[in-house]
Design an enzyme around this catalytic site. Structure first.
Site, PDB file in Angstrom:
ATOM      1  N   LYS A  56       0.879  -1.162   0.000  1.00 30.44           N
ATOM      2  CA  LYS A  56       0.000   0.000   0.000  1.00 30.44           C
ATOM      3  C   LYS A  56       0.922   1.219   0.000  1.00 30.44           C
ATOM      4  CE  LYS A  56      -2.541   3.472   1.703  1.00 30.44           C
ATOM      5  NZ  LYS A  56      -1.959   4.792   2.065  1.00 30.44           N
ATOM      6  N   SER A  62       1.462   5.473  12.481  1.00 32.06           N
ATOM      7  CA  SER A  62       1.004   6.024  13.753  1.00 32.06           C
ATOM      8  C   SER A  62       0.213   4.998  14.551  1.00 32.06           C
ATOM      9  CB  SER A  62       0.114   7.236  13.482  1.00 32.06           C
ATOM     10  OG  SER A  62      -1.141   6.811  12.980  1.00 32.06           O
ATOM     11  N   GLU A  77       4.743  -1.275  13.684  1.00 30.27           N
ATOM     12  CA  GLU A  77       5.645  -0.387  14.413  1.00 30.27           C
ATOM     13  C   GLU A  77       4.950   0.959  14.524  1.00 30.27           C
ATOM     14  OE1 GLU A  77       8.951   2.690  13.778  1.00 30.27           O
ATOM     15  OE2 GLU A  77       9.481   0.868  12.675  1.00 30.27           O
ATOM     16  N   CYS A  94      11.759   7.381  13.939  1.00 37.40           N
ATOM     17  CA  CYS A  94      10.992   6.659  14.951  1.00 37.40           C
ATOM     18  C   CYS A  94      11.830   6.393  16.192  1.00 37.40           C
ATOM     19  CB  CYS A  94      10.441   5.362  14.382  1.00 37.40           C
ATOM     20  SG  CYS A  94      11.666   4.334  13.569  1.00 37.40           S
TER      21      CYS A  94
END
Length: 511
Positions: A181, A232, A255, A292
């Site tokens: 995606k 998110s 994650e 991150c």
């Protein structure tokens, strides 16, 4: 959040299409990419299912050559891909060139893993009539590909965590077709990278869809056997619910958000406090805070005397733009929420920045320990960080117990002066994070066998890593064969071991 919500349509986008924007100017880049309709989502998922058996049955050396072929194709397109990525992300060609190298090296390392063969975890227990507590049949076990994998790429690493990134590479290494995606923040790059992968792989082994609805349909499609996600907490949890609600639930590896605390002991402050402060500012502002692994929380002993130095270092930082208007707006809102908390003190923050596009100033605030104990802190994606003072070792213990799970935790200590404290803190931080850094900084994730990029909830929702060679384990499942004739067994389980694979036979490792 580990990246902005990868399953939400950006407010910058027209309905039904993904449009790239140059973060330095806010101007559109390239042509809009239409969202994928239901029929094409179904077609991509079914093509992956049709390709799965042949991909799984490929000899390991042939599977490895596919991975090397993808790496070579990406490398040959470097001069095209890097400028395209820069136009849509504003991350700079130097950084993006290095990230593309990381991506190709990662693919090559997975190829080496496949050839080496230990990732199959082959175990053979021969029949034993004298085994206790009962006679044992012939049992042979190995890991096999789980099936077609849906991958949701991230925006902050348009090569290494996107179309050809770690989730895609590890799924292909496991022998699984992939349907990506595409991330709406770099649609043009996604399309071009996808074309390169599709040309380098067998028909159906790689597919791509665009748009929020397409991503949801992909997770729900019966042909998809697992999902890899970087994004998110809101996006991850929404898709996780879809995966769990299917008639046949599937694994969902996400994650998500991470505070990534840094603890500094009193002895470390005394020995090198200003050096630690400089390193912290450099780490939380690296990449404009869009990693991150950004250390978002600094725990300092009361009386540390570093507030002015932290503020000066933050004020001296020059930042690039954030990736999108959506991230900029979320960052601004997140900083405002931090500043609204009782007892918050501003160490460094400015309301404006003299730049076009999506550039923001760094923000550093001090928050009372009580706010952490109430569970009031969340990650603010971008160049923002929080300083919290602890009055005693006992209060530090309380703070650490109150923190949510993180990808990383960092300790700055002086083991020669405080060996028991350093040892205790390393153990405590290991409970709250997947990777513990000593006297360093977490922004930088090496691709290696020993790497672990994951952590307790809400950093991730599993015990697996999304970086490093063991990431392949997410997309495998075990199968045991009992009393099957040798000629009918998979080659890896046959008695002669024609592939020369490492195997555990009757409890003893060989190879």
């Amino acid at each position: 959040m580990a990246d902005y919500d990868a399953v939400m349509i950006s407010m910058q986008q027209d309905e039904g299409q993904d449009q790239g924007f140059d973060p330095r100017t806010g101007e559109p880049v390239g042509q809009p990419v239409p969202h994928t309709g239901s029929a094409d989502v179904d077609r991509a998922a079914r093509a992956a299912a049709e390709a799965a058996p042949a991909l799984a049955d490929l000899p390991l050396h042939a599977r490895a050559e596919l991975l090397r072929g993808v790496a070579a194709a990406l490398e040959s397109a470097r001069d095209e891909l890097v400028p395209l990525a820069d136009a849509e992300t504003g991350l700079g060609e130097a950084r993006l060139s290095g990230e593309l190298t990381r991506t190709t090296v990662q693919l090559e390392m997975f190829a080496d893993l496949v050839v080496e063969g230990s990732f199959l975890e082959v175990v053979i227990d021969h029949a034993d009539a004298s085994a206790r507590p009962a006679p044992r049949p012939d049992l042979r076990r190995m890991l096999v590909p789980i099936g077609p994998v849906a991958v949701f790429g991230a925006g902050n690493f348009p090569f290494a965590f996107s179309v050809a990134g770690g989730d895609t590479a590890s799924a292909l290494a496991a022998g699984c077709p992939v349907v990506v995606k595409a991330h709406p923040g770099h649609p043009g790059l996604s399309v071009r990278t996808g074309q390169i992968l599709a040309a380098a792989l067998p028909a159906g082994a790689f597919g791509m869809v665009h748009g929020l609805a397409a991503g949801q349909e992909l997770v729900s499609h019966p042909a998809i056997a697992a999902v890899g996600f970087t994004g998110s907490p809101a996006g991850g949890q929404a898709l996780m619910a879809l995966a769990a609600a299917r008639p046949e639930p599937i694994p969902f590896y996400a994650e998500m958000g991470s505070l990534n605390p840094t603890v500094v002991t009193p002895a470390a402050v005394d020995a090198r406090g200003e050096e630690i402060a400089r390193g912290f500012v450099g780490s939380y502002t690296m990449g404009s805070g869009q990693f991150c692994t950004k250390p978002g929380l600094l725990l300092l002993p009361a009386g540390h005397g570093l507030s002015d130095h932290l503020a000066e270092q933050s004020a001296a930082v020059t930042l690039g733009p954030l990736l999108s208007a959506r991230i900029r707006d979320a960052f601004t809102q997140g900083v405002a929420e931090l500043l609204s908390k009782p007892g918050t003190r501003v160490l460094h923050s400015t309301s404006t920045v003299d730049a076009q596009g999506y550039t923001v100033p760094p923000a550093l605030v001090a928050v009372d320990a009580a706010e952490v104990l109430r569970g009031g802190l969340q990650e603010c994606f971008g160049p923002a960080a929080v300083v919290v003072e602890y009055a005693s070792a006992a209060e530090l213990d309380e703070l650490l117990e109150a923190l949510p799970g993180s990808l990383t935790a960092t300790l700055h200590a002086q083991p020669e002066a405080e060996p028991e404290l350093a040892r205790d803190l390393l153990e405590r931080l290991g409970r709250r994070a997947g990777r513990v850094i000593f006297d360093g900084w977490p922004t930088g994730v090496a691709v290696s066998w020993a790497q672990h990029h994951g952590g307790p909830w809400p950093a991730t929702n599993s015990a697996h890593t999304s970086v490093g060679m063991t990431a392949v384990r997410r997309f495998q499942r075990p199968v045991a064969y009992q009393n099957v004739p040798d000629a009918l067994l998979p080659q890896a389980l046959r008695e002669a071991n024609p592939g020369g694979l490492p195997r555990r036979v009757d409890g003893v490792m060989h190879g």
